[in-house]
Design a protein around this motif. Structure first.
Motif, mmCIF file in Angstrom:
data_model
loop_
_atom_site.group_PDB
_atom_site.id
_atom_site.type_symbol
_atom_site.label_atom_id
_atom_site.label_comp_id
_atom_site.label_asym_id
_atom_site.label_seq_id
_atom_site.Cartn_x
_atom_site.Cartn_y
_atom_site.Cartn_z
ATOM 1 N N ASN A 145 0.670 -1.203 0.036
ATOM 2 C CA ASN A 145 0.102 0.178 0.199
ATOM 3 C C ASN A 145 0.988 1.272 0.057
ATOM 4 O O ASN A 145 0.413 2.324 -0.622
ATOM 5 N N GLY A 146 2.003 1.334 0.679
ATOM 6 C CA GLY A 146 2.932 2.228 0.814
ATOM 7 C C GLY A 146 3.362 2.705 -0.772
ATOM 8 O O GLY A 146 3.529 3.535 -1.076
ATOM 9 N N LYS A 147 4.005 1.503 -1.306
ATOM 10 C CA LYS A 147 4.570 1.765 -2.828
ATOM 11 C C LYS A 147 3.550 2.351 -3.496
ATOM 12 O O LYS A 147 3.799 3.138 -4.548
ATOM 13 N N ALA A 148 2.079 1.727 -3.464
ATOM 14 C CA ALA A 148 1.234 2.281 -4.564
ATOM 15 C C ALA A 148 0.911 3.891 -4.288
ATOM 16 O O ALA A 148 0.805 4.447 -5.022
ATOM 17 N N ALA A 149 0.875 4.031 -2.898
ATOM 18 C CA ALA A 149 0.597 5.500 -2.824
ATOM 19 C C ALA A 149 1.717 6.411 -3.124
ATOM 20 O O ALA A 149 1.581 7.415 -3.775
ATOM 21 N N LEU A 150 2.974 5.996 -2.997
ATOM 22 C CA LEU A 150 4.019 6.834 -3.494
ATOM 23 C C LEU A 150 4.034 6.971 -5.039
ATOM 24 O O LEU A 150 4.333 8.119 -5.476
ATOM 25 N N ALA A 151 3.393 6.100 -5.839
ATOM 26 C CA ALA A 151 3.252 5.892 -7.337
ATOM 27 C C ALA A 151 2.261 7.130 -7.552
ATOM 28 O O ALA A 151 2.230 7.372 -8.690
ATOM 29 N N ARG A 152 1.420 7.149 -6.632
ATOM 30 C CA ARG A 152 0.274 8.450 -6.953
ATOM 31 C C ARG A 152 0.772 9.752 -6.648
ATOM 32 O O ARG A 152 -0.071 10.732 -6.946
ATOM 33 N N MET A 153 1.800 9.854 -5.931
ATOM 34 C CA MET A 153 2.491 11.353 -5.954
ATOM 35 C C MET A 153 3.285 11.700 -7.105
ATOM 36 O O MET A 153 3.690 11.116 -7.938
ATOM 37 N N GLU A 154 3.493 13.152 -6.665
ATOM 38 C CA GLU A 154 4.321 13.866 -7.714
ATOM 39 C C GLU A 154 5.901 13.107 -7.500
ATOM 40 O O GLU A 154 6.044 12.944 -6.317
ATOM 41 N N ALA A 155 6.538 13.017 -8.418
ATOM 42 C CA ALA A 155 7.959 12.190 -8.364
ATOM 43 C C ALA A 155 8.742 13.058 -7.231
ATOM 44 O O ALA A 155 9.296 12.325 -6.377
ATOM 45 N N THR A 156 8.804 14.540 -7.191
ATOM 46 C CA THR A 156 9.562 15.074 -6.361
ATOM 47 C C THR A 156 9.090 14.534 -4.820
ATOM 48 O O THR A 156 9.992 14.491 -3.966
ATOM 49 N N GLN A 157 7.948 14.754 -4.787
ATOM 50 C CA GLN A 157 7.339 14.467 -3.301
ATOM 51 C C GLN A 157 7.706 13.128 -2.911
ATOM 52 O O GLN A 157 8.085 12.771 -1.759
ATOM 53 N N ALA A 158 7.407 12.149 -3.993
ATOM 54 C CA ALA A 158 7.714 10.755 -3.413
ATOM 55 C C ALA A 158 9.070 10.446 -3.119
ATOM 56 O O ALA A 158 9.443 9.791 -2.190
#
Length: 246
Positions: A145-158
């Protein structure tokens, strides 16, 4: 009519600019200065100040003295809680369908700060199953779930959140995590194969609601069963993920 059209367009432009500022503050929860906001949304400082002042009067923004004194206000948080309840209601039938098809437990988490917060769960029918407690918080880089959430962010925020989580742990490969997140961003499902908890694997996907919050649906599975069922789980998850996006 031209005057009315002009006025209407100006109103739409103001709303659009206000939305850009709110999204920016939602992404950077530590707070920002007027100058930082103006630079990032590419607007004059005077324009940003007028919009921020109007949003503050309505409670959508809180302002404090200091370099990073502008943050989302209590009204946005209230709206976010309402949206969270709506999203939970919307996703629960999908979670139930996934659980019915697979017999596995299905979890729902929301990104809260720099961690995933578990907010709902459908317990599976398998005798050997994995169950987490509602209210538990989990990291981003070692969970599906954490990796999936990271992929929904802008790259810089992730990247910022990944680096913060990896700080002090040189054994975790940054390049590999960034590559995995990019694959998920391109449409792959997220996987956790004994990364967060030995003996537990998981598969999941995430989505962002209209308010900008990120939710993740995941299936945790005992590692002893995972190799046998992972292709079936991927097929079910992909189908439901596609149906939500449609």
């Amino acid at each position: 009519m031209d005057g009315q059209d002009n006025q209407r367009n100006q109103g739409i432009q103001v709303i659009s600019r206000a939305a850009d500022i709110l999204r920016l503050l939602g992404q950077d929860t530590g707070g920002l200065s007027l100058g930082q906001i103006a630079t990032r949304v590419q607007l004059p400082r005077s324009t940003v100040q007028r919009i921020v002042s109007a949003l503050a009067v309505e409670g959508f923004i809180s302002t404090e003295r200091g370099a990073s004194g502008i943050r989302l206000g209590p009204e946005i948080q209230s709206l976010g809680q309402a949206a969270s309840s709506d999203m939970r209601d919307r996703l629960r039938p999908i979670m139930q369908a996934i659980a019915d098809e697979t017999g596995e437990t299905v979890d729902l988490a929301i990104l809260e700060g720099s961690a995933m917060l578990f907010i709902d769960q459908i317990v599976g029918s398998q005798r050997l199953r994995t169950v987490s407690s509602i209210g538990e918080r989990f990291p981003l880089t070692t969970t599906a779930n954490g990796k999936a959430a990271l992929a929904r962010m802008e790259a810089t925020q992730a990247t910022k959140l990944i680096l913060a989580e990896l700080e002090g742990d040189p054994d975790k490969p940054l390049a590999a995590i960034l590559s995995e997140v990019e694959d998920i961003r391109q449409g792959a499902l997220a996987h956790d194969e004994n990364e967060h908890t030995e003996g537990v694997c998981a598969i999941g996907f995430a989505l962002r609601d209209v308010g900008g919050d990120i939710y993740a649906v995941s299936i945790p599975v005992p590692s002893t069963r995972y190799p046998r069922v992972k292709d079936r789980l991927a097929e079910v998850m992909t189908r439901h993920m596609t149906s939500i996006a449609a």
